[in-house]
Design an enzyme around this catalytic site. Sequence first.
Site, short mmCIF file in Angstrom:
data_model
loop_
_atom_site.label_atom_id
_atom_site.label_comp_id
_atom_site.label_asym_id
_atom_site.label_seq_id
_atom_site.Cartn_x
_atom_site.Cartn_y
_atom_site.Cartn_z
N SER A 144 34.98 28.30 19.67
CA SER A 144 34.95 27.21 20.65
C SER A 144 36.39 26.87 21.01
CB SER A 144 34.19 26.01 20.09
OG SER A 144 34.16 24.97 21.04
N TYR A 158 34.59 24.95 31.63
CA TYR A 158 35.02 25.49 30.35
C TYR A 158 34.51 24.63 29.20
CZ TYR A 158 38.23 27.21 26.74
OH TYR A 158 38.77 27.72 25.57
N LYS A 162 31.83 25.47 26.19
CA LYS A 162 32.20 25.38 24.77
C LYS A 162 31.35 24.32 24.05
CE LYS A 162 35.39 28.58 24.61
NZ LYS A 162 35.19 29.84 23.88
#
Length: 293
Positions: A144, A158, A162
């Site tokens: 992550s 993004y 994650k």
Amino acid sequence: QPVSIPIKGRHVFITGGSSGIGLALAHKAISEGARVSLLARSLSKLEEAKKSLHLAYGVDVGIFAADVRDYDAVKRAIVEAGPIDVLVVNQGIFVPQELEKQDMDEVKLMIDVNLVGSFNVIKAALPLMKGRKDSRPASIALMSSQAGQVGIYGYSAYSASKFGLRGLAEALQQELISDDIHISVIYPPDTETPGLEEERKIRPKMTEMIAGSGSVLKAEEVAKKTLDGIKSGSFSISFRMEGKMLAIATAGASPQRSFLIAFFEVVLAGISRIVTLLFLSNVYRSIRKSHAI
Ligand SMILES: NC(=O)C1=CN([C@@H]2O[C@H](COP(=O)(O)OP(=O)(O)OC[C@H]3O[C@@H](n4cnc5c(N)ncnc54)[C@H](OP(=O)(O)O)[C@@H]3O)[C@@H](O)[C@H]2O)C=CC1
Ligand SMILES: CCCCCCCCCCCCCCCC(=O)[C@@H](N)CO
């Protein structure tokens, strides 16, 4: 319950292993006696990585050119690579930009590679991992980012990709614990890699200001701490003081194997929330100033 996941003589399969953190992980795993396989798209980058690893340790790693978005290609690679004891789902791309300005294609690309691609890799590897002959504990580690603990300006897609890995990991740990398969989620800050170099050229000033406020680690440090965390079956793996504080502030409903860390999570919950609120007030103050609201 404490668990220890041996690395020596075991098969470590690393996606995104031809560059940056994944390649540093390959070095570390080989130095601890593991048999390593690397998966990535570019065969030339894989061959370069293979050469550098052969030069350093005199061993040959398996290399598999495949795009994690292509389930069949990933499945073929994993069947060819053979049973996996430690799976590191590390591939990832990051194109920071304000959502308003960002193309939906780029949004979908990050979700497809970072999140859906991780599902493909795990789905392809699971049958062989569950049916492994080596009955010692196994691990699936998901790469992550601190942006997977804190939503950051410029990282909307993004961070979403994650944060998704965390939900996947928490659910999967409950499904796989009885197969002695242990999940780790790794939360690095900015790390010196070719990917970060590219990202720095384009990321918005505000993103640079916020992400830059944390540490910048070497890929080797991330690799070392990641492998140590995988070996001890740590569900959350974080780095440096601010990362540890952030992990406590965002402990949520993630499992915690260590009583000592659980104790700190309980005792420091309040202060870590205060520090996070102070961090956020700084962030919003900077945004106000830069937009001169
Ligand atoms: N660098 C940083 O600051 C941080 C990075 N991370 C995370 O660490 C991971 C690795 O990042 P980093 O080492 O910096 O990145 P790099 O760009 O240096 O390496 C990315 C790796 O992933 C592979 N990859 C990219 N897209 C695909 C795809 N579609 N299918 C298969 N492989 C792919 C690349 O090979 P190829 O292009 O040939 O496919 C390469 O091997 C990522 O998940 C990232 O989000 C987390 C926090 C900080
Ligand atoms: C209690 C704790 C207080 C809060 C302090 C936390 C600081 C958070 C800063 C967020 C940094 C985001 C780095 C993203 C790295 C990354 O993933 C990109 N380089 C792309 O890969």
